[in-house]
Design a protein around this motif. Sequence first.
Motif, PDB file in Angstrom:
ATOM      1  N   GLY A 202      42.985  36.604  46.723  1.00  0.00           N
ATOM      2  CA  GLY A 202      42.810  37.983  47.181  1.00  0.00           C
ATOM      3  C   GLY A 202      41.990  38.763  46.164  1.00  0.00           C
ATOM      4  N   ASP A 203      42.345  40.034  45.982  1.00  0.00           N
ATOM      5  CA  ASP A 203      41.621  40.813  44.968  1.00  0.00           C
ATOM      6  C   ASP A 203      42.505  41.054  43.739  1.00  0.00           C
ATOM      7  OD1 ASP A 203      43.401  42.540  46.020  1.00  0.00           O
ATOM      8  OD2 ASP A 203      41.945  44.031  46.720  1.00  0.00           O
ATOM      9  N   ALA A 204      43.445  40.127  43.532  1.00  0.00           N
ATOM     10  CA  ALA A 204      44.368  40.278  42.402  1.00  0.00           C
ATOM     11  C   ALA A 204      43.666  40.027  41.068  1.00  0.00           C
ATOM     12  CB  ALA A 204      45.517  39.285  42.550  1.00  0.00           C
ATOM     13  N   ALA A 205      44.132  40.698  40.039  1.00  0.00           N
ATOM     14  CA  ALA A 205      43.609  40.472  38.686  1.00  0.00           C
ATOM     15  C   ALA A 205      44.564  39.556  37.919  1.00  0.00           C
ATOM     16  CB  ALA A 205      43.456  41.799  37.961  1.00  0.00           C
ATOM     17  N   LEU A 206      43.990  38.771  37.013  1.00  0.00           N
ATOM     18  CA  LEU A 206      44.792  37.871  36.154  1.00  0.00           C
ATOM     19  C   LEU A 206      44.322  38.040  34.713  1.00  0.00           C
ATOM     20  CD1 LEU A 206      43.794  36.141  38.883  1.00  0.00           C
ATOM     21  CD2 LEU A 206      45.261  34.415  37.860  1.00  0.00           C
ATOM     22  N   SER A 207      45.262  37.967  33.803  1.00  0.00           N
ATOM     23  CA  SER A 207      44.886  38.031  32.376  1.00  0.00           C
ATOM     24  C   SER A 207      44.675  36.597  31.865  1.00  0.00           C
ATOM     25  CB  SER A 207      45.960  38.756  31.568  1.00  0.00           C
ATOM     26  OG  SER A 207      47.224  38.145  31.765  1.00  0.00           O
ATOM     27  N   PHE A 208      43.605  35.953  32.355  1.00  0.00           N
ATOM     28  CA  PHE A 208      43.296  34.559  31.971  1.00  0.00           C
ATOM     29  C   PHE A 208      43.293  34.409  30.447  1.00  0.00           C
ATOM     30  CE2 PHE A 208      41.042  35.032  36.073  1.00  0.00           C
ATOM     31  CZ  PHE A 208      41.484  33.895  36.739  1.00  0.00           C
TER      32      PHE A 208
ATOM     33  N   VAL B 109      41.477  40.453  34.825  1.00  0.00           N
ATOM     34  CA  VAL B 109      40.171  40.465  35.520  1.00  0.00           C
ATOM     35  C   VAL B 109      40.347  39.790  36.880  1.00  0.00           C
ATOM     36  CG1 VAL B 109      38.725  40.482  33.441  1.00  0.00           C
ATOM     37  CG2 VAL B 109      39.431  38.289  34.402  1.00  0.00           C
ATOM     38  N   THR B 110      39.563  40.245  37.848  1.00  0.00           N
ATOM     39  CA  THR B 110      39.619  39.641  39.180  1.00  0.00           C
ATOM     40  C   THR B 110      38.657  38.453  39.247  1.00  0.00           C
ATOM     41  OG1 THR B 110      37.825  41.009  40.016  1.00  0.00           O
ATOM     42  CG2 THR B 110      40.072  41.904  40.239  1.00  0.00           C
ATOM     43  N   HIS B 111      38.819  37.630  40.274  1.00  0.00           N
ATOM     44  CA  HIS B 111      37.869  36.528  40.475  1.00  0.00           C
ATOM     45  C   HIS B 111      36.475  37.078  40.779  1.00  0.00           C
ATOM     46  CE1 HIS B 111      41.499  34.099  40.557  1.00  0.00           C
ATOM     47  NE2 HIS B 111      40.745  33.027  40.493  1.00  0.00           N
ATOM     48  N   GLY B 112      36.428  38.244  41.410  1.00  0.00           N
ATOM     49  CA  GLY B 112      35.125  38.876  41.650  1.00  0.00           C
ATOM     50  C   GLY B 112      34.432  39.195  40.332  1.00  0.00           C
ATOM     51  N   GLU B 113      35.188  39.686  39.362  1.00  0.00           N
ATOM     52  CA  GLU B 113      34.596  39.995  38.047  1.00  0.00           C
ATOM     53  C   GLU B 113      34.177  38.720  37.323  1.00  0.00           C
ATOM     54  OE1 GLU B 113      36.764  44.103  36.651  1.00  0.00           O
ATOM     55  OE2 GLU B 113      38.051  42.365  36.977  1.00  0.00           O
TER      56      GLU B 113
ATOM     57  N   ARG C 288      29.086  34.256  43.899  1.00  0.00           N
ATOM     58  CA  ARG C 288      29.953  35.156  44.657  1.00  0.00           C
ATOM     59  C   ARG C 288      31.373  34.625  44.697  1.00  0.00           C
ATOM     60  NH1 ARG C 288      29.629  34.301  51.035  1.00  0.00           N
ATOM     61  NH2 ARG C 288      29.680  32.039  51.044  1.00  0.00           N
ATOM     62  N   TYR C 289      32.298  35.554  44.859  1.00  0.00           N
ATOM     63  CA  TYR C 289      33.701  35.177  45.037  1.00  0.00           C
ATOM     64  C   TYR C 289      34.069  35.334  46.500  1.00  0.00           C
ATOM     65  CZ  TYR C 289      38.756  35.705  45.327  1.00  0.00           C
ATOM     66  OH  TYR C 289      40.073  35.590  45.712  1.00  0.00           O
ATOM     67  N   VAL C 290      34.687  34.293  47.060  1.00  0.00           N
ATOM     68  CA  VAL C 290      35.176  34.357  48.436  1.00  0.00           C
ATOM     69  C   VAL C 290      36.692  34.198  48.387  1.00  0.00           C
ATOM     70  CG1 VAL C 290      35.090  33.291  50.724  1.00  0.00           C
ATOM     71  CG2 VAL C 290      33.058  33.276  49.255  1.00  0.00           C
TER      72      VAL C 290
ATOM     73  N   LEU D 182      51.957  34.016  43.991  1.00  0.00           N
ATOM     74  CA  LEU D 182      52.393  34.809  42.835  1.00  0.00           C
ATOM     75  C   LEU D 182      51.222  35.628  42.280  1.00  0.00           C
ATOM     76  CD1 LEU D 182      54.610  32.212  40.904  1.00  0.00           C
ATOM     77  CD2 LEU D 182      55.400  34.254  42.093  1.00  0.00           C
ATOM     78  N   VAL D 183      50.056  34.986  42.225  1.00  0.00           N
ATOM     79  CA  VAL D 183      48.846  35.675  41.747  1.00  0.00           C
ATOM     80  C   VAL D 183      48.589  36.912  42.594  1.00  0.00           C
ATOM     81  CG1 VAL D 183      46.324  35.483  41.627  1.00  0.00           C
ATOM     82  CG2 VAL D 183      47.751  33.639  40.718  1.00  0.00           C
ATOM     83  N   ARG D 184      48.611  36.735  43.933  1.00  0.00           N
ATOM     84  CA  ARG D 184      48.296  37.859  44.840  1.00  0.00           C
ATOM     85  C   ARG D 184      49.332  38.969  44.713  1.00  0.00           C
ATOM     86  NH1 ARG D 184      47.136  33.627  48.546  1.00  0.00           N
ATOM     87  NH2 ARG D 184      49.031  34.042  49.739  1.00  0.00           N
ATOM     88  N   ALA D 185      50.553  38.586  44.309  1.00  0.00           N
ATOM     89  CA  ALA D 185      51.607  39.601  44.134  1.00  0.00           C
ATOM     90  C   ALA D 185      51.472  40.304  42.780  1.00  0.00           C
ATOM     91  CB  ALA D 185      52.980  38.941  44.260  1.00  0.00           C
ATOM     92  N   GLY D 186      50.480  39.916  41.995  1.00  0.00           N
ATOM     93  CA  GLY D 186      50.244  40.600  40.718  1.00  0.00           C
ATOM     94  C   GLY D 186      51.007  40.010  39.539  1.00  0.00           C
ATOM     95  N   ALA D 187      51.667  38.853  39.747  1.00  0.00           N
ATOM     96  CA  ALA D 187      52.513  38.287  38.687  1.00  0.00           C
ATOM     97  C   ALA D 187      51.712  37.819  37.467  1.00  0.00           C
ATOM     98  CB  ALA D 187      53.319  37.117  39.252  1.00  0.00           C
ATOM     99  N   CYS D 188      50.414  37.569  37.643  1.00  0.00           N
ATOM    100  CA  CYS D 188      49.613  37.033  36.534  1.00  0.00           C
ATOM    101  C   CYS D 188      48.703  38.087  35.909  1.00  0.00           C
ATOM    102  CB  CYS D 188      48.802  35.828  37.008  1.00  0.00           C
ATOM    103  SG  CYS D 188      49.856  34.462  37.525  1.00  0.00           S
TER     104      CYS D 188
END
Length: 315
Positions: free
Chosen positions: A161-167, A199-203, A217-219, A249-255
């Motif tokens: 989705g458009d979730a952000a992760l702190s990779f 950061v999001t996958h789009g970023e 691009r991110y899909v 979990l990622v989409r729920a913002g857990a990461c």
Amino acid sequence: MGARILVTGATGQVGQTVVDVLRRRGHTVVAATRTPGGAGAALSGVRLVRFDYDDPSSFAPALRGIERVFLVVRPGDDEADGTAIPFLEDAARAGVRHCVLLSAMGIDRLPGTALRRIERWLETSAMAWTFLRPNFFFQIFTRDALGAGIREAAEIRVPAGDAALSFIDVRDIAEVAGEALASEAHAGRAYTLTGPAPVTHGEVAETIGRQTGRAVRYVAAGDEEAALALAAAGFPAARITRLLGFYRLVRAGACAPVSGDVEAVLGRSPIGLEEFVRDHLQVWVPIGTPFAVSSTVAPLLARVPDGSDDLRRCR
Ligand SMILES: NC(=O)c1ccc[n+]([C@@H]2O[C@H](COP(=O)([O-])OP(=O)(O)OC[C@H]3O[C@@H](n4cnc5c(N)ncnc54)[C@H](OP(=O)(O)O)[C@@H]3O)[C@@H](O)[C@H]2O)c1
């Protein structure tokens, strides 16, 4: 001379980087692999020992003379405690004093998982322990289907989705492991290891595109599409279910949360998106294409470490 340390998963991306860090620090490293004459050959300058979770007779010889262990469980195994705990029992019998476990972010809230069962075993053992609980690695974008998707189709396609992760960068995990394995100072500590910002996958796509000079691009894939792609790539059904669960979990913002633990241990900020991308540019060059990136980026390449390891791993 530092302690004598056994690194399991030593040919993997984390283990190999841990081996490098420990060697730089002057420790005596023993690198464990199922194939000392095969994949292990990439690890020059360390003693290699045959070690296979599926062959318990390999445990005792690998543990001879070892004081500390860096433990990477069998990858992709939902029942990894079934092989890791017998290995730890042998380690305790062999006199190992400290185990640094490569665990995963948020595992303390997932009591039914193999990694949490291994953590609980260690918590009740006489052995000192340190848990490293990393978020998703930045390096997932350099290998396997994700790396190939960027390289060959200029596309990142995952169900995030458009979730952000702190990779987190694998190099930071290895530096923290190096600290944790150097002494007992980090015994009894669990560190959540994240990058400096979500950061999001789009970023991620935008940054790789900008730095490599081609549009990436991110899909945001749906679960069904992702499951089909994973099945086509040969992933077993249980692994697919597990991966889709991670992405829920990622989409729920857990990461997304950022931890201060890397900075607390290393005394510096963790590696962020721009630096990670800058250091891995060669990985995303399509096969057969001369490596030519934008003129803004070209001067930076003089400072980029040799990317041949990443190329070897993902091609
Ligand atoms: N990817 C992520 O974003 C992420 C995030 C958080 C946590 N993690 C954790 O990170 C770990 C994966 O680390 P990684 O990426 O460094 O792994 P990796 O690059 O896939 O390497 C896997 C290692 O496991 C070893 N191995 C495989 N089967 C084995 C067996 N039967 N007995 C002994 N060793 C075996 C392999 O060694 P040989 O082939 O040489 O024997 C190899 O060194 C997993 O435990 C995962 O839970 C990953």
